[in-house]
Design a protein around this motif. Structure first.
Motif, PDB file in Angstrom:
ATOM      1  N   TRP A  84      -1.390  -2.549  -9.402  1.00  0.00           N
ATOM      2  CA  TRP A  84      -1.621  -2.929  -8.019  1.00  0.00           C
ATOM      3  C   TRP A  84      -1.804  -4.452  -7.961  1.00  0.00           C
ATOM      4  CZ3 TRP A  84      -1.117  -2.003  -3.207  1.00  0.00           C
ATOM      5  CH2 TRP A  84      -1.983  -2.528  -2.254  1.00  0.00           C
ATOM      6  N   ARG A 116      -5.674   8.349   0.145  1.00  0.00           N
ATOM      7  CA  ARG A 116      -6.931   7.662   0.492  1.00  0.00           C
ATOM      8  C   ARG A 116      -7.792   7.454  -0.744  1.00  0.00           C
ATOM      9  NH1 ARG A 116      -7.653  11.508   5.287  1.00  0.00           N
ATOM     10  NH2 ARG A 116      -6.614  10.394   6.958  1.00  0.00           N
ATOM     11  N   TYR A 119       3.004   1.494  -3.371  1.00  0.00           N
ATOM     12  CA  TYR A 119       2.133   1.872  -4.470  1.00  0.00           C
ATOM     13  C   TYR A 119       1.785   3.356  -4.387  1.00  0.00           C
ATOM     14  CZ  TYR A 119      -2.026   2.172  -7.429  1.00  0.00           C
ATOM     15  OH  TYR A 119      -2.941   2.543  -8.378  1.00  0.00           O
ATOM     16  N   VAL A 125       0.840  -1.199   0.000  1.00  0.00           N
ATOM     17  CA  VAL A 125       0.000   0.000   0.000  1.00  0.00           C
ATOM     18  C   VAL A 125       0.877   1.252   0.000  1.00  0.00           C
ATOM     19  CG1 VAL A 125      -1.586   1.365   1.430  1.00  0.00           C
ATOM     20  CG2 VAL A 125      -2.037  -1.060   1.045  1.00  0.00           C
ATOM     21  N   TYR A 166      -6.830   6.765  -3.660  1.00  0.00           N
ATOM     22  CA  TYR A 166      -6.253   5.779  -4.572  1.00  0.00           C
ATOM     23  C   TYR A 166      -6.898   4.401  -4.414  1.00  0.00           C
ATOM     24  CZ  TYR A 166      -2.240   8.858  -5.565  1.00  0.00           C
ATOM     25  OH  TYR A 166      -1.428   9.881  -5.964  1.00  0.00           O
ATOM     26  N   PHE A 167      -7.485   4.142  -3.252  1.00  0.00           N
ATOM     27  CA  PHE A 167      -7.934   2.787  -2.941  1.00  0.00           C
ATOM     28  C   PHE A 167      -9.447   2.726  -2.783  1.00  0.00           C
ATOM     29  CE2 PHE A 167      -3.583   3.231  -1.454  1.00  0.00           C
ATOM     30  CZ  PHE A 167      -2.981   2.166  -2.094  1.00  0.00           C
ATOM     31  N   ARG A 168     -10.022   1.609  -3.212  1.00  0.00           N
ATOM     32  CA  ARG A 168     -11.439   1.317  -3.029  1.00  0.00           C
ATOM     33  C   ARG A 168     -11.534   0.059  -2.173  1.00  0.00           C
ATOM     34  NH1 ARG A 168     -13.260   0.525  -8.900  1.00  0.00           N
ATOM     35  NH2 ARG A 168     -11.438  -0.693  -8.606  1.00  0.00           N
ATOM     36  N   PHE A 169     -12.114   0.218  -1.012  1.00  0.00           N
ATOM     37  CA  PHE A 169     -12.243  -0.913  -0.106  1.00  0.00           C
ATOM     38  C   PHE A 169     -13.560  -1.625  -0.371  1.00  0.00           C
ATOM     39  CE2 PHE A 169      -9.320   2.017   1.829  1.00  0.00           C
ATOM     40  CZ  PHE A 169      -8.303   1.177   2.246  1.00  0.00           C
ATOM     41  N   THR A 188      -8.216  -0.248  -6.715  1.00  0.00           N
ATOM     42  CA  THR A 188      -7.627   1.089  -6.871  1.00  0.00           C
ATOM     43  C   THR A 188      -8.516   1.907  -7.796  1.00  0.00           C
ATOM     44  OG1 THR A 188      -6.237   0.348  -8.705  1.00  0.00           O
ATOM     45  CG2 THR A 188      -5.257   0.332  -6.500  1.00  0.00           C
ATOM     46  N   ILE A 221      -8.179  -5.200  -2.185  1.00  0.00           N
ATOM     47  CA  ILE A 221      -8.459  -3.770  -2.214  1.00  0.00           C
ATOM     48  C   ILE A 221      -8.327  -3.306  -3.660  1.00  0.00           C
ATOM     49  CG2 ILE A 221      -7.734  -1.485  -1.420  1.00  0.00           C
ATOM     50  CD1 ILE A 221      -6.389  -2.905   0.965  1.00  0.00           C
TER      51      ILE A 221
END
Length: 169
Positions: free
Chosen positions: A36, A101, A18, A15, A103-106, A44, A42
């Motif tokens: 990624w 924050r 990246y 994380v 950059y990522f999709r949870f 992106t 997770i």
């Protein structure tokens, strides 16, 4: 001009690496060659500023590692850039935390499978990860963060958060 990532470590290290490589690629309108590697955990978001994940393996001629910090504002000459090491540069990460924050999709069920699943993720809590096994796995006490660092963070930030969560192995 491409940016590549040489992966090492596990998800938490990835994380950070990246994020730093993507910040660099976006700041310089470069192509992020290395995608990624954990999209099943997770996701992106699409890169900005013309940068994109091209899905290639790392390659390059200019190395950024734990001893050579990239200057995010500097314009570099043409070349290939490889991010290797663990990239834990607070001088880069902290000022860009809101951008990172994004950059990522949870996944929607994220809280079901993280270690602290009883907690509701929000901006009112401060999470601190204390990595106690680094000394054993990385070769001695020199790799363990001094407790004074944690004391400093807590003394500066404690009043800004509802709850402080310490996560450790």
């Amino acid at each position: 001009m491409p940016v590549s990532v040489k992966w090492a470590g596990r998800l938490g290290n990835a994380v950070i690496k990246y994020a730093v490589a993507r910040l660099f690629a976006e700041n310089h309108d470069m192509e992020l060659l290395t995608p990624w590697p954990w999209p099943h955990f997770i996701g992106t978001t699409p890169c900005a500023s013309g940068a994109r994940e091209a899905g290639k393996t790392y390659q390059g001629s200019t190395l950024f590692d734990d001893d050579h910090v990239p200057d995010m504002a500097k314009r570099y000459p043409d070349g290939n850039y490889v991010f290797d090491g663990y990239m834990q540069f607070s001088s880069i990460l902290w000022p860009n935390r809101d951008r990172i924050r994004g950059y990522f999709r949870f996944p929607s069920d994220w809280l079901k499978w993280v270690a602290w699943n009883a907690l509701e993720a929000n901006e009112k809590d401060l999470g601190i990860h204390v990595r106690l096994t680094d000394g054993a796995t990385l070769g001695g006490l020199s790799h363990i963060i001094d407790p004074g660092w944690y004391e400093q963070i807590l003394s500066l930030e404690a009043n800004n958060f509802r709850r402080i969560v310490v996560i450790t192995d």
